[in-house]
Each structure stands twice: as structure tokens, then as C-alpha cells.
Motif scaffolding. Structure first.
Motif, PDB file in Angstrom:
ATOM      1  N   ASP A  36    -108.064  37.438 -36.878  1.00 59.63           N
ATOM      2  CA  ASP A  36    -109.506  37.177 -36.849  1.00 59.63           C
ATOM      3  C   ASP A  36    -109.769  35.696 -37.110  1.00 59.63           C
ATOM      4  O   ASP A  36    -110.641  35.085 -36.494  1.00 59.63           O
ATOM      5  N   ASP A  40    -112.049  47.304 -37.549  1.00 61.95           N
ATOM      6  CA  ASP A  40    -111.025  48.003 -38.338  1.00 61.95           C
ATOM      7  C   ASP A  40    -110.587  47.186 -39.556  1.00 61.95           C
ATOM      8  O   ASP A  40    -110.133  46.054 -39.419  1.00 61.95           O
ATOM      9  N   GLY A  41    -110.728  47.778 -40.718  1.00 68.92           N
ATOM     10  CA  GLY A  41    -110.321  47.091 -41.948  1.00 68.92           C
ATOM     11  C   GLY A  41    -111.394  46.162 -42.488  1.00 68.92           C
ATOM     12  O   GLY A  41    -111.256  45.607 -43.568  1.00 68.92           O
ATOM     13  N   THR A  42    -112.474  45.990 -41.709  1.00 67.91           N
ATOM     14  CA  THR A  42    -113.583  45.134 -42.153  1.00 67.91           C
ATOM     15  C   THR A  42    -114.830  45.980 -42.395  1.00 67.91           C
ATOM     16  O   THR A  42    -115.367  45.994 -43.506  1.00 67.91           O
ATOM     17  N   ASP A  92    -110.601  40.796 -41.257  1.00 68.47           N
ATOM     18  CA  ASP A  92    -109.655  41.150 -42.327  1.00 68.47           C
ATOM     19  C   ASP A  92    -108.206  40.745 -42.053  1.00 68.47           C
ATOM     20  O   ASP A  92    -107.332  41.081 -42.850  1.00 68.47           O
ATOM     21  N   THR A  93    -107.934  40.062 -40.925  1.00 67.96           N
ATOM     22  CA  THR A  93    -106.542  39.685 -40.639  1.00 67.96           C
ATOM     23  C   THR A  93    -106.458  38.224 -40.187  1.00 67.96           C
ATOM     24  O   THR A  93    -107.464  37.639 -39.759  1.00 67.96           O
ATOM     25  N   ASP A 116    -115.642  41.978 -37.335  1.00 67.68           N
ATOM     26  CA  ASP A 116    -114.507  42.781 -36.889  1.00 67.68           C
ATOM     27  C   ASP A 116    -114.779  44.232 -37.331  1.00 67.68           C
ATOM     28  O   ASP A 116    -115.605  44.459 -38.229  1.00 67.68           O
TER      29      ASP A 116
HETATM   30 MG   LIG Z   1    -109.398  44.273 -38.442  1.00 69.34          MG
END
Ligand SMILES: [Mg+2]
Length: 224
Positions: free
Chosen positions: A182, A13-15, A178-179, A11
Motif C-alpha cells: 500500500d 483487507d486488513g485495513t 496495512d501492508t 485499502d
Molecule cells: Mg490490505
């Protein structure tokens, strides 16, 4: 356990990175230019949703109707147009801890690296470009392939086989995200998921959401 993993799907964003709000800012500017409304996607959508869903849900929330096809295409174009600038100028853009080292190590280890992201394809590459991370990924499944995360994860897996000329089975792949979206997307494609609790969620929350493995930072390395 399943056989050896050969493909790792990340992933964005955020990963791999955080854009420091550049994504939301690009939507805000696009809605403002087209409709005079600085729409905040954070009010109507949540992390891990695909770009088409984000655009449509926000449109419906602020304009109280569904977008026509023509205006939706225009909205997506304006949003990408602004994204180049908002990513470039974001003060809080950063690469998540351990990412560069990990990607380098995985490449040397012979793994096939791909993307699974809710971003439309161009947005994914605009976001990764600032950190010169596009070079690691030769295939992916994007928000422009399907609005459903499970579907786009299946597409990413299929593309791994196409690009590398060898069949890659779900059991040979691993999704890193990260969510909880995912995790759901990975499982819908029959793929195990590593939850990285470094941004929106903690490792414990991702484990509760069903992640097969949970770590608090990619600096810990992957369970391979
Ligand atoms: Mg993400």
C-alpha cells in the motif's frame, strides 16, 4: 506540508475488514472445481497483491504453465462465485476496530472516501457488503483496473475528480493501508500513506517500509 487533504483512499483487507480467510478459501474452491487442486494462495503470493496477480501466480505454481485467456476468465468467475458464500459463512469475518466511527466522522467532515485495493471490483464489493460498508465509498481503484498497485492508485485519484467534479491533486489525497504494498502504491501515485499496523504488520514495520504516518489502529483516528 501539502495543502488540505480532501480525499481519503482506503485499502480493504486488513485495513477496513478481515474476511477470516474467505478470500483464500474462494480461490481454493475455484482451483479445486476446475483443476482438482485445492490451491493455497498463501503459499505462492503475499498480502497486498492484486487479484489478477494472485490468480496468475498461483495458477503457474500449481499447474506449471501460464493460464490461457479463456481459462483465466473462467478461474476469475468461479472465484467470485465462491466468494459470495465464503464471505457470508466466514466465522472470523470482522470489521477492524474504529472503522465505522472513523468513516462516519470523515463523511461528516466533508472528505471524499474511496477505495484502493488489489481486489477486482466485484470482490471488493462482495467483501464490504457483509458489513454494509459499500455505502461509504463512491469511487475506487481496483485490481481489475491494473495489476500494478501504483497504477490503480492513480486511477482511484482520477475517479475522485470525475465523481466529485473537482480536480483532486495527489497532495490533497491520503492512502490508508496495512501492508508495504500500500505504501509503495501510494508513493508511486505521489500520495502520502498512513500505515495501519493492526493486522499483518506492525506500525513500526510500516514506518520502516516508508509509511509517512503509522498508527496501530484506526480507532486512533487519522493524522489529518
Ligand atoms: Mg490490505
Amino acid at each position: 506540508m501539502a495543502g488540505e487533504r480532501v480525499a481519503i483512499l482506503f485499502d480493504i483487507d486488513g485495513t477496513l475488514i478481515t474476511t477470516g480467510g474467505a478470500g483464500a478459501e474462494s480461490w481454493r474452491l475455484a482451483f479445486n472445481e476446475l483443476y482438482g487442486i485445492p490451491a493455497d494462495i498463501g503459499q505462492f503470493t503475499d498480502a497486498g497483491m492484486t487479484d489478477p496477480d494472485v490468480g496468475r501466480k498461483t495458477f503457474e505454481a500449481v499447474l506449471k504453465r501460464e493460464p490461457e485467456r479463456k481459462e483465466f476468465a473462467r478461474l476469475l468467475e468461479r472465484r467470485l462465485n465462491y466468494l459470495h458464500t465464503t464471505v457470508e459463512e466466514s466465522k472470523d469475518y470482522r470489521v477492524m476496530p474504529g472503522v465505522e466511527e472513523l468513516l462516519q466522522k470523515l463523511l461528516v467532515g466533508g472528505y471524499l472516501l474511496g477505495l484502493v485495493t488489489g481486489n477486482v471490483e466485484a470482490a471488493a464489493h462482495i467483501k464490504l457488503h457483509r458489513a454494509r460498508l459499500n455505502r461509504f465509498f463512491s469511487f475506487g481503484g481496483y485490481g481489475s483496473d491494473a495489476s500494478d498497485r501504483g497504477e490503480l492508485t492513480k486511477i482511484a485519484l482520477k475517479r475522485a475528480s470525475l465523481v466529485y467534479g473537482e480536480e483532486v491533486a495527489a497532495a490533497q489525497a491520503l492512502v490508508v493501508g496495512d501492508t508495504p504494498h500500500d505504501v509503495e502504491g501510494a508513493h508511486a501515485a505521489g500520495i502520502a500513506c498512513v500505515g495501519v499496523g493492526a493486522y499483518h504488520f506492525t506500525a513500526d514495520q510500516l514506518r520502516e517500509a516508508g509509511a509517512d504516518y503509522a498508527i496501530s489502529s484506526l480507532a486512533e483516528g487519522l493524522p489529518l
